[in-house]
Design a protein around this motif. Structure first.
Motif, PDB file in Angstrom:
ATOM      1  N   GLU A  94     -19.745   3.535  63.235  1.00  0.00           N
ATOM      2  CA  GLU A  94     -20.051   4.814  62.538  1.00  0.00           C
ATOM      3  C   GLU A  94     -21.293   5.676  63.235  1.00  0.00           C
ATOM      4  O   GLU A  94     -21.249   6.802  63.680  1.00  0.00           O
ATOM      5  N   VAL A  95     -22.375   4.845  63.194  1.00  0.00           N
ATOM      6  CA  VAL A  95     -23.612   5.402  63.890  1.00  0.00           C
ATOM      7  C   VAL A  95     -23.429   5.725  65.259  1.00  0.00           C
ATOM      8  O   VAL A  95     -24.067   6.728  65.722  1.00  0.00           O
ATOM      9  N   SER A  96     -22.760   4.857  66.077  1.00  0.00           N
ATOM     10  CA  SER A  96     -22.526   5.043  67.676  1.00  0.00           C
ATOM     11  C   SER A  96     -21.678   6.416  67.482  1.00  0.00           C
ATOM     12  O   SER A  96     -22.026   7.460  68.661  1.00  0.00           O
ATOM     13  N   HIS A  97     -20.531   6.617  66.824  1.00  0.00           N
ATOM     14  CA  HIS A  97     -19.694   7.892  66.776  1.00  0.00           C
ATOM     15  C   HIS A  97     -20.608   9.022  66.613  1.00  0.00           C
ATOM     16  O   HIS A  97     -20.691  10.028  67.089  1.00  0.00           O
ATOM     17  N   VAL A  98     -21.514   9.132  65.432  1.00  0.00           N
ATOM     18  CA  VAL A  98     -22.417   9.909  65.140  1.00  0.00           C
ATOM     19  C   VAL A  98     -23.330  10.284  66.306  1.00  0.00           C
ATOM     20  O   VAL A  98     -23.420  11.438  66.609  1.00  0.00           O
ATOM     21  N   LEU A  99     -23.876   9.442  66.930  1.00  0.00           N
ATOM     22  CA  LEU A  99     -24.825   9.743  68.067  1.00  0.00           C
ATOM     23  C   LEU A  99     -23.885  10.324  69.162  1.00  0.00           C
ATOM     24  O   LEU A  99     -24.382  11.404  69.697  1.00  0.00           O
ATOM     25  N   GLY A 100     -22.653   9.910  69.496  1.00  0.00           N
ATOM     26  CA  GLY A 100     -22.111  10.434  70.734  1.00  0.00           C
ATOM     27  C   GLY A 100     -21.656  11.753  70.090  1.00  0.00           C
ATOM     28  O   GLY A 100     -21.587  12.720  71.122  1.00  0.00           O
ATOM     29  N   MET A 101     -20.900  11.892  69.094  1.00  0.00           N
ATOM     30  CA  MET A 101     -20.025  13.125  68.704  1.00  0.00           C
ATOM     31  C   MET A 101     -21.034  14.254  68.332  1.00  0.00           C
ATOM     32  O   MET A 101     -20.906  15.619  68.754  1.00  0.00           O
ATOM     33  N   TYR A 102     -22.175  13.910  67.435  1.00  0.00           N
ATOM     34  CA  TYR A 102     -22.726  15.088  66.709  1.00  0.00           C
ATOM     35  C   TYR A 102     -24.257  15.148  67.196  1.00  0.00           C
ATOM     36  O   TYR A 102     -24.741  16.190  66.882  1.00  0.00           O
ATOM     37  N   VAL A 103     -24.879  14.265  68.294  1.00  0.00           N
ATOM     38  CA  VAL A 103     -26.034  14.506  68.647  1.00  0.00           C
ATOM     39  C   VAL A 103     -25.796  14.726  70.334  1.00  0.00           C
ATOM     40  O   VAL A 103     -26.376  15.657  70.822  1.00  0.00           O
ATOM     41  N   LEU A 104     -25.222  13.928  71.085  1.00  0.00           N
ATOM     42  CA  LEU A 104     -25.243  13.893  72.445  1.00  0.00           C
ATOM     43  C   LEU A 104     -24.217  15.017  73.117  1.00  0.00           C
ATOM     44  O   LEU A 104     -24.456  15.579  74.202  1.00  0.00           O
ATOM     45  N   ASP A 105     -23.172  15.144  72.313  1.00  0.00           N
ATOM     46  CA  ASP A 105     -22.031  15.901  72.832  1.00  0.00           C
ATOM     47  C   ASP A 105     -22.757  17.433  72.732  1.00  0.00           C
ATOM     48  O   ASP A 105     -23.222  17.894  71.831  1.00  0.00           O
ATOM     49  N   GLY A 106     -22.387  18.177  74.066  1.00  0.00           N
ATOM     50  CA  GLY A 106     -23.148  19.368  74.400  1.00  0.00           C
ATOM     51  C   GLY A 106     -24.543  19.297  75.002  1.00  0.00           C
ATOM     52  O   GLY A 106     -25.037  20.350  75.365  1.00  0.00           O
ATOM     53  N   LEU A 107     -25.142  18.136  74.957  1.00  0.00           N
ATOM     54  CA  LEU A 107     -26.332  17.844  75.625  1.00  0.00           C
ATOM     55  C   LEU A 107     -26.233  17.408  76.720  1.00  0.00           C
ATOM     56  O   LEU A 107     -26.400  16.203  76.929  1.00  0.00           O
ATOM     57  N   ASP A 108     -25.553  18.014  77.908  1.00  0.00           N
ATOM     58  CA  ASP A 108     -25.091  17.549  78.905  1.00  0.00           C
ATOM     59  C   ASP A 108     -25.715  18.259  80.236  1.00  0.00           C
ATOM     60  O   ASP A 108     -26.223  19.451  79.968  1.00  0.00           O
ATOM     61  N   GLY A 109     -25.793  17.704  81.538  1.00  0.00           N
ATOM     62  CA  GLY A 109     -26.016  18.511  82.682  1.00  0.00           C
ATOM     63  C   GLY A 109     -27.230  17.974  83.200  1.00  0.00           C
ATOM     64  O   GLY A 109     -28.039  17.437  82.626  1.00  0.00           O
ATOM     65  N   ARG A 110     -27.405  18.732  84.228  1.00  0.00           N
ATOM     66  CA  ARG A 110     -28.676  18.273  85.202  1.00  0.00           C
ATOM     67  C   ARG A 110     -29.975  18.827  84.328  1.00  0.00           C
ATOM     68  O   ARG A 110     -30.908  17.872  84.528  1.00  0.00           O
ATOM     69  N   HIS A 111     -29.948  19.512  83.844  1.00  0.00           N
ATOM     70  CA  HIS A 111     -31.274  20.079  82.863  1.00  0.00           C
ATOM     71  C   HIS A 111     -31.657  19.084  82.003  1.00  0.00           C
ATOM     72  O   HIS A 111     -32.951  18.675  81.977  1.00  0.00           O
ATOM     73  N   VAL A 112     -30.611  18.590  81.399  1.00  0.00           N
ATOM     74  CA  VAL A 112     -31.075  17.535  80.270  1.00  0.00           C
ATOM     75  C   VAL A 112     -31.548  16.195  81.014  1.00  0.00           C
ATOM     76  O   VAL A 112     -32.381  15.601  80.406  1.00  0.00           O
ATOM     77  N   VAL A 113     -30.556  15.929  81.896  1.00  0.00           N
ATOM     78  CA  VAL A 113     -30.966  14.675  82.716  1.00  0.00           C
ATOM     79  C   VAL A 113     -32.471  14.823  83.261  1.00  0.00           C
ATOM     80  O   VAL A 113     -33.240  13.791  83.015  1.00  0.00           O
ATOM     81  N   ARG A 114     -32.527  15.713  83.727  1.00  0.00           N
ATOM     82  CA  ARG A 114     -33.959  16.170  84.466  1.00  0.00           C
ATOM     83  C   ARG A 114     -35.081  16.017  83.383  1.00  0.00           C
ATOM     84  O   ARG A 114     -36.157  15.139  83.701  1.00  0.00           O
ATOM     85  N   VAL A 115     -35.053  16.598  82.297  1.00  0.00           N
ATOM     86  CA  VAL A 115     -36.004  16.119  81.222  1.00  0.00           C
ATOM     87  C   VAL A 115     -36.180  14.896  80.862  1.00  0.00           C
ATOM     88  O   VAL A 115     -37.147  14.267  80.533  1.00  0.00           O
ATOM     89  N   ILE A 116     -34.858  14.428  80.532  1.00  0.00           N
ATOM     90  CA  ILE A 116     -35.042  13.043  79.794  1.00  0.00           C
ATOM     91  C   ILE A 116     -35.579  11.820  80.938  1.00  0.00           C
ATOM     92  O   ILE A 116     -36.478  11.119  80.753  1.00  0.00           O
ATOM     93  N   ARG A 117     -35.140  12.209  82.165  1.00  0.00           N
ATOM     94  CA  ARG A 117     -35.694  11.334  83.184  1.00  0.00           C
ATOM     95  C   ARG A 117     -37.190  11.172  83.454  1.00  0.00           C
ATOM     96  O   ARG A 117     -37.610  10.260  83.748  1.00  0.00           O
ATOM     97  N   GLN A 118     -37.974  12.484  83.030  1.00  0.00           N
ATOM     98  CA  GLN A 118     -39.187  12.349  83.047  1.00  0.00           C
ATOM     99  C   GLN A 118     -39.919  11.682  82.026  1.00  0.00           C
ATOM    100  O   GLN A 118     -40.835  11.029  82.467  1.00  0.00           O
ATOM    101  N   LEU A 119     -39.209  11.480  80.833  1.00  0.00           N
ATOM    102  CA  LEU A 119     -39.846  10.787  79.825  1.00  0.00           C
ATOM    103  C   LEU A 119     -39.351   9.386  79.891  1.00  0.00           C
ATOM    104  O   LEU A 119     -40.248   8.464  78.962  1.00  0.00           O
ATOM    105  N   ASP A 120     -37.964   9.203  79.865  1.00  0.00           N
ATOM    106  CA  ASP A 120     -37.356   7.974  79.640  1.00  0.00           C
ATOM    107  C   ASP A 120     -36.194   7.625  80.529  1.00  0.00           C
ATOM    108  O   ASP A 120     -35.094   7.622  79.717  1.00  0.00           O
ATOM    109  N   PRO A 121     -36.372   7.482  81.646  1.00  0.00           N
ATOM    110  CA  PRO A 121     -35.320   7.115  82.728  1.00  0.00           C
ATOM    111  C   PRO A 121     -34.381   6.199  82.097  1.00  0.00           C
ATOM    112  O   PRO A 121     -33.145   6.122  82.336  1.00  0.00           O
TER     113      PRO A 121
END
Length: 138
Positions: A94-121
């Motif tokens: 359930e926790v994995s589903h919540v993370l994938g479906m309700y948190v990460l879904d929609g936070l995608d693309g090169r802009h997100v990856v660029r910001v995350i890569r700076q802080l926690d690759p």
């Protein structure tokens, strides 16, 4: 009678710990549940984990990837994600589903990856391994 510790569940507890900006919304979710229990003459129930993700975490990270985003918030969001990715309790699915479906879904693309890569690759690879196709660089 021994007092029971207040439990928010893994999503709520991680949000409370890493995202203090979410605490007011967490409080509102709990208060709403308490009021509903009073109105319906029933014992209060725990707030669903997806409600914490939708209403407390989601609004904070909706704009992840914007240039003017607070990098400290992104760093703490990464810690929140790592907590949930590392979670191994009975409700792990359930926790994995919540993370994938309700948190990460929609936070995608090169802009997100660029910001995350700076802080926690390393987080990018963990997320991609758990949720193939997520955080893909276009």
């Amino acid at each position: 009678m021994l007092a029971q510790p207040w439990e928010l569940g893994p999503v709520g507890e991680s949000a409370w710990r890493h995202l203090p900006e979410a605490r007011e919304e967490i409080k509102d979710l709990i208060c709403t549940e308490l009021q509903d229990a009073i109105d319906e003459d029933r014992v209060p129930e725990s707030v669903d984990q997806h409600n914490y993700a939708l209403h407390a975490v989601g609004p904070l990270v909706r704009d992840l990837g914007l240039v003017e985003l607070d990098l400290d918030l992104v760093r703490r969001f990464c810690l929140f994600c790592r907590d949930l990715l590392d979670y191994t309790g009975l409700d792990e699915y359930e926790v994995s589903h919540v993370l994938g479906m309700y948190v990460l879904d929609g936070l995608d693309g090169r802009h997100v990856v660029r910001v995350i890569r700076q802080l926690d690759p390393g987080l990018i690879e963990l997320v991609r391994a758990r949720f193939p196709g997520t955080w893909a660089e276009e």
